[in-house]
Write a protein that holds these residues in place. Structure first.
Motif, PDB file in Angstrom:
ATOM      1  N   ASP A 184      -2.027  12.623  -9.563  1.00  0.00           N
ATOM      2  CA  ASP A 184      -3.432  12.760  -9.939  1.00  0.00           C
ATOM      3  C   ASP A 184      -4.096  11.408 -10.136  1.00  0.00           C
ATOM      4  O   ASP A 184      -5.317  11.277  -9.999  1.00  0.00           O
ATOM      5  N   VAL A 185      -3.300  10.402 -10.481  1.00  0.00           N
ATOM      6  CA  VAL A 185      -3.840   9.064 -10.731  1.00  0.00           C
ATOM      7  C   VAL A 185      -3.827   8.215  -9.466  1.00  0.00           C
ATOM      8  O   VAL A 185      -4.801   7.521  -9.147  1.00  0.00           O
ATOM      9  N   MET A 186      -2.698   8.282  -8.735  1.00  0.00           N
ATOM     10  CA  MET A 186      -2.526   7.413  -7.573  1.00  0.00           C
ATOM     11  C   MET A 186      -3.172   8.040  -6.340  1.00  0.00           C
ATOM     12  O   MET A 186      -2.515   8.451  -5.387  1.00  0.00           O
ATOM     13  N   THR A 187      -4.504   8.109  -6.356  1.00  0.00           N
ATOM     14  CA  THR A 187      -5.282   8.597  -5.217  1.00  0.00           C
ATOM     15  C   THR A 187      -5.297   7.532  -4.121  1.00  0.00           C
ATOM     16  O   THR A 187      -4.917   6.376  -4.376  1.00  0.00           O
ATOM     17  N   ILE A 191      -2.915   5.169   4.351  1.00  0.00           N
ATOM     18  CA  ILE A 191      -2.720   5.997   3.158  1.00  0.00           C
ATOM     19  C   ILE A 191      -3.910   6.924   2.927  1.00  0.00           C
ATOM     20  O   ILE A 191      -4.170   7.349   1.804  1.00  0.00           O
ATOM     21  N   GLN A 192      -4.664   7.197   4.005  1.00  0.00           N
ATOM     22  CA  GLN A 192      -5.720   8.218   4.010  1.00  0.00           C
ATOM     23  C   GLN A 192      -6.970   7.822   3.222  1.00  0.00           C
ATOM     24  O   GLN A 192      -7.744   8.694   2.820  1.00  0.00           O
ATOM     25  N   TYR A 193      -7.171   6.532   2.997  1.00  0.00           N
ATOM     26  CA  TYR A 193      -8.425   6.134   2.376  1.00  0.00           C
ATOM     27  C   TYR A 193      -9.521   6.122   3.424  1.00  0.00           C
ATOM     28  O   TYR A 193      -9.348   5.617   4.532  1.00  0.00           O
ATOM     29  N   LEU A 247       0.830  -1.206   0.000  1.00  0.00           N
ATOM     30  CA  LEU A 247       0.000   0.000   0.000  1.00  0.00           C
ATOM     31  C   LEU A 247       0.866   1.258   0.000  1.00  0.00           C
ATOM     32  O   LEU A 247       0.598   2.214  -0.745  1.00  0.00           O
ATOM     33  N   LEU A 248       1.906   1.267   0.814  1.00  0.00           N
ATOM     34  CA  LEU A 248       2.786   2.439   0.885  1.00  0.00           C
ATOM     35  C   LEU A 248       3.556   2.634  -0.416  1.00  0.00           C
ATOM     36  O   LEU A 248       3.774   3.773  -0.852  1.00  0.00           O
ATOM     37  N   LEU A 249       3.976   1.546  -1.043  1.00  0.00           N
ATOM     38  CA  LEU A 249       4.700   1.659  -2.312  1.00  0.00           C
ATOM     39  C   LEU A 249       3.818   2.253  -3.400  1.00  0.00           C
ATOM     40  O   LEU A 249       4.244   3.146  -4.143  1.00  0.00           O
ATOM     41  N   TRP A 250       2.599   1.780  -3.503  1.00  0.00           N
ATOM     42  CA  TRP A 250       1.692   2.323  -4.515  1.00  0.00           C
ATOM     43  C   TRP A 250       1.343   3.775  -4.231  1.00  0.00           C
ATOM     44  O   TRP A 250       1.290   4.600  -5.156  1.00  0.00           O
ATOM     45  N   PHE A 251       1.126   4.112  -2.973  1.00  0.00           N
ATOM     46  CA  PHE A 251       0.723   5.473  -2.628  1.00  0.00           C
ATOM     47  C   PHE A 251       1.860   6.472  -2.877  1.00  0.00           C
ATOM     48  O   PHE A 251       1.600   7.639  -3.186  1.00  0.00           O
ATOM     49  N   ASN A 252       3.090   6.025  -2.739  1.00  0.00           N
ATOM     50  CA  ASN A 252       4.249   6.902  -2.933  1.00  0.00           C
ATOM     51  C   ASN A 252       4.926   6.667  -4.280  1.00  0.00           C
ATOM     52  O   ASN A 252       6.104   6.999  -4.456  1.00  0.00           O
ATOM     53  N   LEU A 253       4.192   6.142  -5.234  1.00  0.00           N
ATOM     54  CA  LEU A 253       4.761   5.853  -6.545  1.00  0.00           C
ATOM     55  C   LEU A 253       5.268   7.113  -7.246  1.00  0.00           C
ATOM     56  O   LEU A 253       6.216   7.050  -8.033  1.00  0.00           O
ATOM     57  N   ALA A 254       4.652   8.250  -6.951  1.00  0.00           N
ATOM     58  CA  ALA A 254       5.052   9.503  -7.607  1.00  0.00           C
ATOM     59  C   ALA A 254       6.460   9.932  -7.243  1.00  0.00           C
ATOM     60  O   ALA A 254       7.063  10.754  -7.954  1.00  0.00           O
TER      61      ALA A 254
END
Length: 295
Positions: free
Chosen positions: A140-143, A223-225, A115-122
């Protein structure tokens, strides 16, 4: 007659064994439940806050978020799992290697880490470009929703792949050979013949995984969901009623899990039709004379 001792062969009295161990265990369990119930009764818990926030708007939005994420992640996981299982059982070595690598990678890393890797992909990919024709900012994509969906769904697919593969292997190989003998392709035989029969084996563990996914969505609060846990956290940060709001979250998790458990039982019965032993309510087959059977 009532109260009379049972007599076995040879005139011996049949004495029913006394189960002291199970009786003692049952007593200890009841005592523990009474102790826990009394602790909650006498503890410093403001139950009025539990009642007040149980159906409050922020909490209900969190419940909806949990349910939506559960079904979206499971839909993605089941789709990826079926594809990976079919690839794993393919004759193509490349497809087998890709499927095995996918399962190995995503089963071997913790859910929270994914989850952290996807959320911080930017941080490593500021933009996402499609062959240089179109690009968008990764933030903008990785909400939070997309990061949670990918993190939970892709990992679930790795576990589902093994469940589906086990279900496919449970179907007799003769089913595939019969389908191939009438001109069906191997893929069509897998999807149309083998997979429907394997559902009897696949459905129970997938149901358990779905119930587990309800609770896994709580990790997405990091990740703030906005799911149940995140919603109650926002509330108790404001009013400091931590335990009361956590009890609210516990109640809603139990409600959702209970409903899904009932649905799981119904689906399992549907796919298990025609399997198993004959209905016990009909009783054993009578011992008929040979002449009656002949009739």
């Amino acid at each position: 007659m009532n109260g009379a001792p049972l007599q076995g062969n040879g005139g011996l009295t049949i004495v029913k064994p006394r189960k002291y161990g199970t009786t003692l265990l049952a007593f200890l369990c009841i005592l523990t439940l009474v102790f826990i119930g009394n602790a909650f009764r006498t503890g410093d818990i403001a139950w009025s806050y539990v009642v007040e926030y149980l159906f409050s708007q922020p909490v209900m939005l969190g419940v909806v978020g949990t349910i939506v994420m559960t079904f979206c992640a499971m839909a993605l996981g089941v789709t990826l799992g079926i594809a990976a299982a079919i690839m794993r059982m393919s004759d193509n070595k490349v497809l087998q290697a890709i499927s095995s690598g996918y399962v190995w990678l995503f089963r071997g890393t913790p859910t929270l880490l994914q989850l952290l890797l996807w959320f911080n992909l930017a941080l490593i990919f500021p933009t996402i470009s499609f062959f240089g024709l179109y690009s968008v900012n990764t933030v903008d994509v990785m909400t939070p929703f997309m990061a949670a969906l990918l993190g939970l769904g892709i990992q679930q697919g790795a576990y589902t792949a093994e469940v589906v593969r086990a279900g496919l292997l449970s179907v007799d190989r003769g089913q595939t050979e019969a389908a191939l003998s009438i001109g069906m392709t191997k893929f069509r035989a897998m999807v149309g013949i083998v997979l429907p029969q394997a559902m009897r084996v696949i459905v129970p563990p997938i149901g358990n995984e779905t119930i587990g996914m309800v609770k896994l969505t709580s990790l997405a609060s990091v990740i703030q969901y906005s799911e149940v846990l995140r919603s109650v956290e926002d509330v108790y940060y404001a009013n400091s009623r931590v335990i009361e709001l956590l009890i609210v979250a516990t109640i809603w998790y139990m409600v959702v899990v209970t409903v899904l458990s009932g649905i799981q039982i119904y689906i399992e019965r549907y796919f298990s039709r025609g399997w198993g032993r004959r209905d016990q309510a009909k009783g054993p087959m009578p011992n008929l004379p040979a002449e009656e059977v002949a009739k």
